[in-house]
Design an enzyme around this catalytic site. Sequence first.
Site, mmCIF file in Angstrom:
data_model
loop_
_atom_site.group_PDB
_atom_site.id
_atom_site.type_symbol
_atom_site.label_atom_id
_atom_site.label_comp_id
_atom_site.label_asym_id
_atom_site.label_seq_id
_atom_site.Cartn_x
_atom_site.Cartn_y
_atom_site.Cartn_z
ATOM 1 N N GLN A 126 13.858 -1.715 1.657
ATOM 2 C CA GLN A 126 12.721 -1.101 1.664
ATOM 3 C C GLN A 126 10.913 -1.842 2.025
ATOM 4 O OE1 GLN A 126 11.089 2.272 -0.333
ATOM 5 N NE2 GLN A 126 10.456 3.124 0.946
ATOM 6 N N GLY A 127 10.782 -1.818 3.592
ATOM 7 C CA GLY A 127 9.842 -3.135 4.042
ATOM 8 C C GLY A 127 8.550 -1.376 4.042
ATOM 9 N N TYR A 128 8.053 -0.906 3.363
ATOM 10 C CA TYR A 128 7.046 -0.550 3.429
ATOM 11 C C TYR A 128 5.732 -0.928 2.654
ATOM 12 C CZ TYR A 128 9.389 3.772 5.217
ATOM 13 O OH TYR A 128 9.660 4.932 5.365
ATOM 14 N N GLU A 244 12.546 10.591 -0.931
ATOM 15 C CA GLU A 244 12.272 9.620 -1.956
ATOM 16 C C GLU A 244 11.157 10.093 -2.752
ATOM 17 O OE1 GLU A 244 10.515 5.172 -2.725
ATOM 18 O OE2 GLU A 244 10.267 6.329 -0.717
ATOM 19 N N SER A 383 1.355 6.485 -4.805
ATOM 20 C CA SER A 383 0.455 6.529 -6.406
ATOM 21 C C SER A 383 0.598 7.868 -6.862
ATOM 22 C CB SER A 383 -0.342 5.502 -6.858
ATOM 23 O OG SER A 383 -1.829 5.830 -6.037
ATOM 24 N N ASN A 384 0.512 8.118 -7.698
ATOM 25 C CA ASN A 384 0.139 9.413 -8.433
ATOM 26 C C ASN A 384 -1.494 9.989 -7.855
ATOM 27 O OD1 ASN A 384 3.053 9.629 -9.604
ATOM 28 N ND2 ASN A 384 1.909 10.029 -11.371
ATOM 29 N N GLU A 385 -2.265 9.030 -7.739
ATOM 30 C CA GLU A 385 -3.303 9.925 -7.409
ATOM 31 C C GLU A 385 -3.503 10.307 -6.065
ATOM 32 O OE1 GLU A 385 -3.628 7.351 -11.125
ATOM 33 O OE2 GLU A 385 -2.581 7.008 -9.336
#
Length: 398
Positions: A126-128, A244, A383-385
């Site tokens: 995956q290239g994100y 995802e 991230s969770n934030e």
Amino acid sequence: MDLTFTPEQEAFRSDVRAFLDERLPKRLSDKVRLGKTLTKADHEEWHAILNDRGWLAGNWPKEYGGAGWNAVQRHIFEEEMTRANAPRIVPFGVAMLGPVLQAFGSQDQKDTYLPRILNGQDWWCQGYSEPGAGSDLASVRTSAVRDGDHYVVNGQKAWTTLGQHATMIFCLVRTATGGKPQEGISFLLVDMQSPGITVRPVVLIDGQPEVNEVFFDDVRVPVGNLVGEENKGWTYAKYLLTHERTNIAGVGFAQAGLEHLKHVARCELDNGRPLIENPHFAARIAQVEIDLMAMATTNLRVLSQAAAGQAPGAESSMLKVKGTQIRQEINALTRVAVGSYAMPFVSEALEDGWNEEPIGPEYAMPATANYFNNRKLSIYGGSNEVQRTIISKSILGL
């Protein structure tokens, strides 16, 4: 802590369990149980076994070679896979790219790439993320400039999991710079053997080169490798990320980790008695088990919505946050439970060919490696934030 299932669903569970008992190589299940590093060949061997049974892509419709399972069947399959210590199915081709191609890809892309994902001809990564575009994914700067029948790609991707094994990469690239950042992004399929691509492994805190930097220097990519429409890649990227993030909840992994934690707590002693009898420690285990049961129920509800054609929304962000918190708590409690055995961590002991004396009992071996490696869970996939911001905007209207 199993939920209640119908007789038909339990019959399906029995079929899965029988298949795993018969076809899962003990060598692979032992490596997973002991937290040892799985090689590319290990993953390919297990993928081939699953594909031979027609079970590699449980989330795909049968018309594309998948199993066509409903949400409950996929949940049961994941539970049984983790119970049997089976290697995880590498998600990039099966769980991420496959659904995107089925929803937005051209017929030629479907005909070409979907069978190759199943038969192992292509290994996708995956290239994100980029150095300046992690959770703020719309800030990607890797460019793709049209030049006749090709795009010329320049830039860098970061944190590319298992990129050292990959033959193909699906990338978010910038094809326009005007307007909102999201409006100039496209979704491109790139051959990793193309001239101009350089892969540099990044060694993580657990000693393993699991992630990589990928550099693009005038890489030419056929225009036919564009998925969907140019500058519409943000739509496809969000579609992939919702799936995802739901998968990142990792209900099956958490359930297996919880059972392992209980086993460790029964074996380790605290003042001459099993640690699991310590009221404070038992209370922490009980709390994480309650949280896991609630998350498993929510996960089934979201998967059911997805099976009905609804792409998960903010619910996938909720599962991502809670799922990663639960798994990290299980990892932390296990590391506490093994006590001093968590200290002498030697990453080489988790690789093939290690013949030295074992460091502590078998059940203690993966404790520190899992703790270190899974610190990333609350960061990758958004991230969770950032997930909390999505939740507050989508559900609370803040």
